[in-house]
Design a protein around this motif. Structure first.
Motif, PDB file in Angstrom:
ATOM      1  N   GLU A  45       1.035  -0.978  -0.061  1.00  0.00           N
ATOM      2  CA  GLU A  45      -0.022   0.006  -0.097  1.00  0.00           C
ATOM      3  C   GLU A  45       1.039   1.178  -0.117  1.00  0.00           C
ATOM      4  OE1 GLU A  45      -3.272  -0.379   3.196  1.00  0.00           O
ATOM      5  OE2 GLU A  45      -1.822  -2.047   3.403  1.00  0.00           O
ATOM      6  N   HIS A 103       2.926   0.140   3.475  1.00  0.00           N
ATOM      7  CA  HIS A 103       2.665  -1.024   4.146  1.00  0.00           C
ATOM      8  C   HIS A 103       2.652  -2.173   3.233  1.00  0.00           C
ATOM      9  CE1 HIS A 103      -0.278   1.277   6.950  1.00  0.00           C
ATOM     10  NE2 HIS A 103       0.955   1.566   7.269  1.00  0.00           N
ATOM     11  N   ARG A 147      -3.531  -0.138  15.021  1.00  0.00           N
ATOM     12  CA  ARG A 147      -2.921   0.443  13.877  1.00  0.00           C
ATOM     13  C   ARG A 147      -1.677   1.084  14.354  1.00  0.00           C
ATOM     14  NH1 ARG A 147      -3.902   0.614   8.545  1.00  0.00           N
ATOM     15  NH2 ARG A 147      -5.938  -0.508   8.393  1.00  0.00           N
ATOM     16  N   GLU A 199       1.182  -7.664   7.995  1.00  0.00           N
ATOM     17  CA  GLU A 199       1.396  -6.208   7.389  1.00  0.00           C
ATOM     18  C   GLU A 199       2.721  -5.600   8.299  1.00  0.00           C
ATOM     19  OE1 GLU A 199      -2.236  -4.011   6.980  1.00  0.00           O
ATOM     20  OE2 GLU A 199      -1.129  -2.043   6.852  1.00  0.00           O
TER      21      GLU A 199
END
Ligand code: ADP
Ligand code: MG
Length: 706
Positions: A198, A325, A442, A454
């Protein structure tokens, strides 16, 4: 950019790619099979096969309007490199034919002396060579056929990011296959690493971008006071796309689709003017190539729309920087995602083995993961007041946490009971792990997100090859260790005995698992207690790359030789020092030319105002103007002092020959000088009306897009 003759997305998609589909259609069957074999196993490609592919590839490229070809490679600059040759070949009678041989397809010989090599390549053998990577498809861009290649020295040492990535994928594959076979998988032949990167970026107005020198030279602002509004209203994340920005995004998607880059999701990010584009995941080396293309296209298309696209990790002080990411998983050749827990993770031994291998790898080689994302730009995110912290920890979510606890205590009966009950009730076992339950945290640098991990530390401009090289190799190593411990286990209690082995690994490595808020000071203190590294800057981290442990890991898996590691160590440190050196020079120039001259002009204006007023009304009180002048004078004197110091300290750095000491010096002295100078300049900027300063304000830069 090429003209489209087609309008439907399925027709546009991959229209400029010499894809597997095109090869299947156009190549003779046996040639196609030979290329596929080479792509899969790296087996040697015979010259007649290469000739046959080259001829077909050339004809296809000519049909698409190409006139040139280039070997496209990824040297240690972190960017891509290309040198274009035309297809023309003189016929001897004054004419030309369009020619492209198998040899030209397979191997190139660029002069490598001007690429960073970290001392690997003596100047007498300055030529390097590029070798076709048939596992990543060729494509056409701007009238040139691009052939993805690896780049090495004549001695065979990797000078690029693709070679070690391919080696690491190979290492992971052989280690994983061995483990899978022991676990009873008779089908598997190889495994692939999958990656979805990402990409975050900023868009700003091109005219504003071109005004100050810092953005053009350094990609980030070196001075500039915060705007009255930042990101505190939290109104930008997922906000409505502005019409012009939306047009840009559409255009970008189309250009990427033509190149076969599977752009999928786009949205506004947290900071004003910040956005994100996520592709659908692909095999790691293709994903890496495609991420490079994505970054390039983001900039190109921006230019067309009168924007500038910023990929720096921290273009603006005081608001979020940009990351990339790295979503990562492992998949078998028959399509099974090995990190998919399925409905009953505690009974899914294969999943547990791979999960524990990743947990162990991230803990054991956290420092190498940290080095893989270390750049001068990313230092402003990691370890600064921003996500994620420089401490590497791992988030697994409540469900997996329960699974890990069960493994750890050896008491899986609780989980199995729930499992049985649910089965009897006809429901799925553990609440099936969904993104909603795994993706809440997060703040974690390394998070389990349903069926993949991730890694959130990479900075926005990084070649995503770097972290994947480390990740693949570290997991390969842990799988090898686990293999040694389980290979002789057999019989009725096999699963239970394997579980006991996993418990041992979990015990040794569970300190890296942390499900809380990674931004807090409490966590940093707790991490220290647990013995986790907190490598705040590149110079702090980089020595780990050449530690005995690192050398052992990478050489035993044939991913890097010791000299390749040493060369990378040097290149990274050198690049760090050079980056800050350029920033320092740019800042000195900007402060002197753009800031001080503006300040002086404003002071002049204020002074003549006072003189004028006093002419008209001699006893008038001009306290306000005088106060401002005095304040500016005081700031001005301080700025001159700080500027002198920065100049002197930067000059001093030029004599240092030890790369590590040099980088440390830039970190502790030059960067500190810059921070101090910036604070004074930004404070004074608030006193000066915009029209006196040559560079745009933060408010203009961040809020002017329509
Ligand atoms: P977000 O993280 O923004 O919530 P998603 O979780 O849907 O978004 O996906 C993020 C990225 O992860 C996408 O690029 C997606 O293609 C990628 N991804 C999904 N599955 C895998 C996988 N098995 N391996 C690697 N990447 C994956
Ligand atoms: Mg994500």
């Amino acid at each position: 950019m090429e003209e489209e003759k087609v309008t439907g997305i399925p027709e546009i998609y991959g229209s400029l790619v010499f894809s597997d589909r095109v090869m299947k259609e156009r190549l003779p069957k046996d040639v196609y099979r030979a290329v596929r074999e080479t792509a899969k196993n790296g087996s040697h490609l015979k010259l007649d096969v290469a000739n046959s592919v080259a001829a077909v590839m050339k004809n296809w490229a000519l049909e698409k309007g190409a006139t040139h070809f280039t070997h496209w490679f990824q040297p240690m600059t972190g960017l891509t490199a290309e040198k274009h040759d035309s297809f023309i070949s003189p016929t001897g009678d004054g004419g030309v034919i369009m020619d492209f041989s198998g040899k030209e397809l397979v191997k190139g010989e660029p002069d490598a002396s001007s690429f960073p090599s970290g001392g690997l390549r003596a100047t007498f053998e300055a030529r390097g060579y590029t070798a076709w990577d048939p596992s990543s498809p060729a494509f056409i861009k701007d009238g040139t056929l691009y052939i993805p290649t690896a780049f090495a020295s004549w001695g065979g040492e990797a000078l690029d990011k693709k070679t070690p990535l391919l080696r690491s994928m190979q290492a992971l594959s052989s280690s994983a296959v061995r483990v899978l076979k022991t676990l009873g998988d008779e089908e598997v032949k190889h495994v692939d690493t999958t990656v979805g990167a990402e990409q975050e970026y900023f868009l700003i107005d091109k005219d504003l971008y071109l005004k100050p020198t810092d953005l053009v030279m350094c990609g980030r602002t070196l001075i500039g006071a915060p705007a009255p509004k930042g990101q505190e209203m939290e109104d930008h994340y997922f906000g409505v796309l502005k019409p012009k920005v939306s047009e840009y995004m559409h255009d970008l998607d189309r250009e990427l689709w033509k190149l076969g880059v599977p752009a999928k999701t786009k949205h506004n990010e947290v900071a004003p003017s910040q956005h994100e584009l996520a592709p659908i995941f692909e095999t790691a080396n293709i994903a890496v190539d495609h991420n490079q293309l994505m970054m390039e296209m983001m900039k190109k298309v921006a230019d067309k729309h009168n924007y500038a696209c910023l990929l720096h990790e921290k273009p603006f002080e005081g608001i979020n920087g940009s990351g990339k990411h790295n979503n990562w998983s492992i998949v078998t050749d028959y399509g099974k995602n090995l990190l998919d827990p399925g409905k009953d993770p505690i009974s899914n031994t294969t999943f547990l083995v791979f999960l524990i291998a990743v947990v162990s790898a991230v803990d054991e080689y956290a420092d190498l993961l940290r080095t893989s994302v270390a750049t001068a730009g990313n230092d402003h995110r990691l370890g600064a007041n921003e996500a994620p912290p420089a401490v590497i920890s791992m988030f697994v979510g409540d469900e997996l946490e329960a699974v890990l606890k069960a493994i750890d205590s050896g008491d899986t009966s609780e989980l199995q009971k729930i499992s049985k009950q649910k089965m009897e009730m006809g429901a799925s076992v553990l609440p099936h792990i969904t993104r909603d339950t795994t993706d809440r945290n997060r703040t974690s640098p390394f998070a389990f997100t349903g069926n993949k991990f991730e890694f959130r530390m990479p900075g926005s401009s990084l070649s995503v090859a770097d972290p994947n090289i480390v990740l693949n190799t570290a997991v390969a190593e842990e799988l090898d260790r686990i293999y040694e411990d389980i290979k002789d286990i057999d019989g009725e209690n096999k699963d239970a005995e394997i579980m006991a082995v996993l418990r041992k690994y979990l015990d040794a490595h569970k300190k890296v698992v942390f499900n809380g808020n990674g931004y807090t000071d409490e966590w940093i203190a707790e991490a220290e207690k647990r013995g986790l590294d907190n490598l705040k800057s590149l110079p702090d981290a980089m020595p780990r790359l050449i530690s005995d442990k690192s050398v052992k890991l990478f050489t035993s898996h044939h991913v890097f030789t010791e000299s390749e590691l040493n060369s990378r160590y040097e290149i990274f440190l050198e690049n760090y020092a050079k980056t800050i050196h350029i920033e320092s020079l740019t800042m000195q120039e900007m402060v002197r030319k753009d800031f001080i001259s503006g300040m002086v002009k404003y002071e002049e204006a204020l002074s003549s105002e006072v003189v004028q007023k006093k002419k008209v009304i001699p006893d008038l009180d001009s306290a306000l103007e005088e106060k401002i002048i005095r304040k500016l004078d005081k700031a001005g004197a301080k700025i001159l002092d700080q500027l002198d110091r920065l100049e002197k300290d930067t000059r001093q750095a030029e004599g240092e020959s030890d790369v590590l000491k040099d980088a440390q010096y830039y970190h502790t002295v030059v960067l500190e000088d810059m921070t101090a100078l910036r604070a004074t300049v930004d404070c004074a900027e608030k006193l000066i009306p915009d029209e006196y300063l040559d560079y745009p304000t933060y408010a203009e830069l961040l809020f002017s897009l329509r």
